[in-house]
Design an enzyme around this catalytic site. Structure first.
Site, PDB file in Angstrom:
ATOM      1  N   ASP A  56      29.492  72.260  23.426  1.00 46.05           N
ATOM      2  CA  ASP A  56      29.311  71.254  22.458  1.00 46.05           C
ATOM      3  C   ASP A  56      30.325  70.615  21.317  1.00 46.05           C
ATOM      4  OD1 ASP A  56      26.553  71.375  23.226  1.00 46.05           O
ATOM      5  OD2 ASP A  56      25.822  72.825  21.540  1.00 46.05           O
TER       6      ASP A  56
ATOM      7  N   ASN B  44      12.955  68.175  19.961  1.00 45.22           N
ATOM      8  CA  ASN B  44      13.863  68.064  20.938  1.00 45.22           C
ATOM      9  C   ASN B  44      14.694  69.383  21.175  1.00 45.22           C
ATOM     10  OD1 ASN B  44      15.353  67.078  23.132  1.00 45.22           O
ATOM     11  ND2 ASN B  44      16.521  65.615  21.749  1.00 45.22           N
TER      12      ASN B  44
ATOM     13  N   HIS C 139      22.302  64.193  17.330  1.00 47.42           N
ATOM     14  CA  HIS C 139      23.106  64.542  15.850  1.00 47.42           C
ATOM     15  C   HIS C 139      24.663  64.724  16.134  1.00 47.42           C
ATOM     16  CE1 HIS C 139      22.862  68.902  17.360  1.00 47.42           C
ATOM     17  NE2 HIS C 139      22.419  68.144  18.113  1.00 47.42           N
ATOM     18  N   ARG C 140      25.228  65.038  17.109  1.00 48.59           N
ATOM     19  CA  ARG C 140      26.433  65.279  17.453  1.00 48.59           C
ATOM     20  C   ARG C 140      27.075  63.946  17.552  1.00 48.59           C
ATOM     21  NH1 ARG C 140      26.823  70.129  16.956  1.00 48.59           N
ATOM     22  NH2 ARG C 140      25.439  71.543  17.692  1.00 48.59           N
TER      23      ARG C 140
ATOM     24  N   LYS D 188      19.072  67.413  12.913  1.00 52.20           N
ATOM     25  CA  LYS D 188      18.678  68.358  13.870  1.00 52.20           C
ATOM     26  C   LYS D 188      19.428  69.666  13.555  1.00 52.20           C
ATOM     27  CE  LYS D 188      18.074  68.509  18.912  1.00 52.20           C
ATOM     28  NZ  LYS D 188      18.072  69.763  19.323  1.00 52.20           N
TER      29      LYS D 188
ATOM     30  N   ASP E   1      15.643  71.441  13.963  1.00 56.66           N
ATOM     31  CA  ASP E   1      15.399  72.402  15.165  1.00 56.66           C
ATOM     32  C   ASP E   1      14.828  73.705  14.704  1.00 56.66           C
ATOM     33  OD1 ASP E   1      16.283  70.508  16.905  1.00 56.66           O
ATOM     34  OD2 ASP E   1      17.679  71.738  17.945  1.00 56.66           O
TER      35      ASP E   1
ATOM     36  N   GLU F  24      20.851  66.429  24.035  1.00 55.75           N
ATOM     37  CA  GLU F  24      20.103  65.596  23.413  1.00 55.75           C
ATOM     38  C   GLU F  24      19.773  64.378  24.325  1.00 55.75           C
ATOM     39  OE1 GLU F  24      21.564  68.282  22.675  1.00 55.75           O
ATOM     40  OE2 GLU F  24      20.742  68.784  20.650  1.00 55.75           O
TER      41      GLU F  24
END
Ligand code: DC
Length: 676
Positions: A333, A94, A405-406, A438, A52, A361
């Site tokens: 998040d 993204n 990613h998370r 990311k 990112d 995402e």
């Protein structure tokens, strides 16, 4: 960073040690944008290096900002509010933190200075809403074309020189889909706020307020103060001008901290402690408040400026974790991490007010529900909530990560299932681990640095075979495909021989040779052998090194001295070991043993080709004869003679090149794994 197709995490049991977090994504991308817009040079330290931030840096370069990167800092020379180029096509991957604010900043600059800019991203970016921001910018007088679906990127922003914007009337923006719309306006408006103040009014309830606080905080660092009336009205003072703070340090990412806070709460038991550096009690990021939620679930958390220390709570008090019901609007998040902590809690955890998960995402509510179910949990979900009851029977799952990613980072914690009572403990396969790039490219390396397990839990693939059978190349490729470590055990014998040659040790002085082996300072850096700080790839391959290695490898004392060193290569997440006795002596419990049986004529041909390609002349007959002598020597020695383990799979790779051999062994490996 792991770039493999999947990454298998063996059952993990404890965590201990210190992690240093990468820089905050939210702060990094806002700072980059502000540094790119203001006048002068800004030196940014501890910037996050990830997908990112890369797209933001690329965009700044395309717009004509100065970008210089070194190991110590990133230097950005900004535009001073004046466009340096009148047209550009920006690809923003993204990264919502790049798409939204760049759209706003370029829209207002193009509208007043003239220019045309296109902004696009990956397909998922084109499904993430931006319509409310576009509408707000149109109220101001910006021209924005939606190039795909209305309300979504890709977009074109354009305008004529000396165009006018209407900044005198308050602008309205919705705050209930993404707080990034408001942040984007607040970051862009100082560029066009001159004689009169600019006012933004938020319609509907503002979500994710802490992210807006980060924006306000960083605006102040760049010389712009915003008067805030509750969370409804924001006023930018007339005559606002961005000024570089000169130098700025990015704090560690508080959302990334959540995985390690959870890890400490789950696995830092019996005197262990997980120390997290880079973010702490002085953080300006809202997600730092995740630790309060973790505390409510039972974690013991201590904090100070720039650090956190987390331990598992006392049995009965904080362990097993307590199920909670929590409104997660303030930590959207990090709240995903609570969903995984719920697997270790007694009872049902309910996370509410998380509708924004659906436009991230991926649709994170759907993704999380589906993957937690795959592990065996009972999950119910609605438009803005998720409810999780831990599995009674854990399933050995292949978890999908949805290019999010998370999802990958959260679900990695499921590998600690033994602590949640899984019997037997099960490994977890994470698909596409690369997606962590990311925000946290080294996430898995960092996890493996602090995660612990019994060595017997760590999978080993043993590849044994005679000299020149291609086991080294096979093992290296296999290790790469699986993200495992690679032990080239022959290199240990060769390195011992090399040390003996260097120190003039007699080839029959067994004690001296054994002590050289025991004290061997051999490491591998990216596959290259480093002996006492020097790269010895070539020296190990020399003929006289190999001949001596063959001789000394027959001494039990030398073999014993190297035994412990070989065992120490069994590290997370797994090992591919090649040699002569990997499957029989060193790793008799290896999950898969392969024994290569290419014939000596074929091996001689390969070795001969190798020598010729290195410019060494040799006759194929001599090479063949030499191979047979070595084979006989390896097979007939009294200790650890070369022979297949009883449970080894024999693979005749005489007619196989390296890729099909690797493919064969990968297939064997898949059939050995417990996954569906
Ligand atoms: O595989 P290689 O040619 O690099 O091995 C060098 C020597 O070490 C070889 O003669 C056999 C010996 N060796 C061994 O005895 N046991 C092992 N596990 C690996 C190598």
């Amino acid at each position: 960073m792991y770039t493999t197709r999947f990454l298998d995490l063996p059952p993990l049991t404890h965590a201990d040690g210190t992690v240093r977090l990468p820089g905050s994504k939210s702060i990094s991308n806002r700072v980059l944008l502000l540094a790119g817009l203001c006048k002068g040079t800004t030196i940014v330290r501890d910037l996050l290096d990830s997908d990112d931030t890369q797209v933001m840096l690329d965009a700044l370069r395309d717009l004509g900002c100065g970008v210089e990167q070194s190991a110590q800092a990133t230097r950005i020379t900004g535009l001073g509010g004046r466009l340096a180029t009148r047209s550009a096509t920006l690809f923003l991957g993204n990264a919502g933190t790049a798409m939204r604010p760049l759209t706003a900043a370029l829209a207002v600059m193009a509208a007043t200075q003239g220019g045309e800019f296109e902004l696009s991203g990956v397909p998922r970016m084109h499904e993430r809403p931006i319509g409310d921001l576009v509408q707000a910018l149109r109220q101001l007088g910006c021209h924005i074309d939606e190039l795909g679906q209305a309300g979504y990127p890709p977009l074109r922003v354009r305008g004529a020189q000396q165009g006018q914007l209407n900044t005198s009337a308050p602008m309205r923006v919705r705050g209930d889909v993404s707080s990034q719309f408001l942040s984007a306006l607040l970051l862009a408006l100082p560029l066009v706020t001159h004689a009169t103040p600019s006012v933004v009014e938020v319609e509907a309830d503002l979500i994710s307020k802490p992210y807006v606080e980060i924006t306000l905080n960083l605006l102040a660092r760049f010389g712009v103060t915003v008067q805030r009336d509750g969370w409804r009205r924001f006023t930018i003072a007339p005559g606002s001008v961005y000024r570089s703070p000169g130098e700025l340090r990015v704090e560690g990412d508080a959302s990334s901290a959540s995985y390690f806070i959870a890890l400490g709460a789950i696995a830092a038991s019996e005197g262990r402690c997980l120390r997290i550096e880079g973010v702490g009690s002085d953080s300006i990021q809202g997600d730092i408040r995740f630790f309060e939620a973790a505390r409510a679930m039972g974690a013991q958390v201590a904090s100070g400026p720039g650090w956190l220390e987390v331990r598992r709570g006392a049995p009965g008090a904080g362990w097993p974790l307590r199920a909670i019901t929590l409104d997660c609007n303030h930590i959207p998040d990090a709240a995903m991490t609570l969903a995984v902590m719920a697997l270790f809690a007694q009872g049902t955890t309910r996370l509410t007010n998380i509708a924004s998960w659906r436009v991230k995402e991926t649709d994170r509510i759907a993704a999380m529900a589906s993957e937690l179910r795959r592990l065996g949990a009972t999950v119910s979900d609605g438009n803005d909530f998720i409810e999780i009851t831990p599995p009674t029977h854990w399933r050995c799952a292949v978890v999908r990560t949805y290019d999010d990613h998370r999802m990958a980072m959260c679900l990695s914690l499921a590998a600690f299932n033994e602590l949640a009572g899984a019997q037997p403990a099960v490994p977890v396969r994470i698909m596409d681990p690369r997606c962590v790039g990311k925000t946290f490219p080294d996430y898995f390396e960092t996890l493996f640095h602090v995660a612990q397990t019994e060595p017997s839990n760590i999978p080993v693939i043993a590849i044994d075979g005679p000299t020149a059978s291609g086991k080294g190349s096979l093992a290296a490729s296999l290790a790469q495909a699986l993200g495992y470590h690679h032990l080239d055990s022959g290199a240990l014998y060769r390195a011992t021989a090399l040390r003996a040659l260097q120190s003039n040790t007699a080839p029959d002085d067994v004690n001296a040779l054994a002590s050289l082996a025991a004290g061997l300072a051999l490491e591998f850096h990216r596959g290259s052998p480093i002996l006492n700080g020097r790269n010895v790839s070539d020296a190990l391959r020399l003929e006289n090194t190999g001949t001596l290695a063959s001789r000394i490898s027959a001494y039990p004392e030398v073999r014993n001295a190297l035994h412990q060193l070989q065992l120490s290569f069994r590290r997370l997440p797994g090992l591919v070991a090649d040699g002569r006795d990997m499957g029989t002596v060193v790793f008799p419990d290896a999950e898969l043993k392969v024994f290569l049986t290419a014939g000596s004529a074929e091996r001689a041909r390969r070795r001969h080709n190798q020598l010729i390609s290195k410019g060494i002349s040799a006759s194929i007959e001599a090479v063949h004869a030499d191979l047979e002598v070595r084979d006989a020597h390896d097979q007939q020695r009294a200790v650890a003679p070369l022979r297949p383990a009883q449970d080894a799979v024999l693979l005749d790779n005489s007619n196989l090149t390296i890729e099909p051999s690797v493919e064969r062994v990968l297939q064997l490996w898949q059939s050995h794994r417990p996954f569906d």
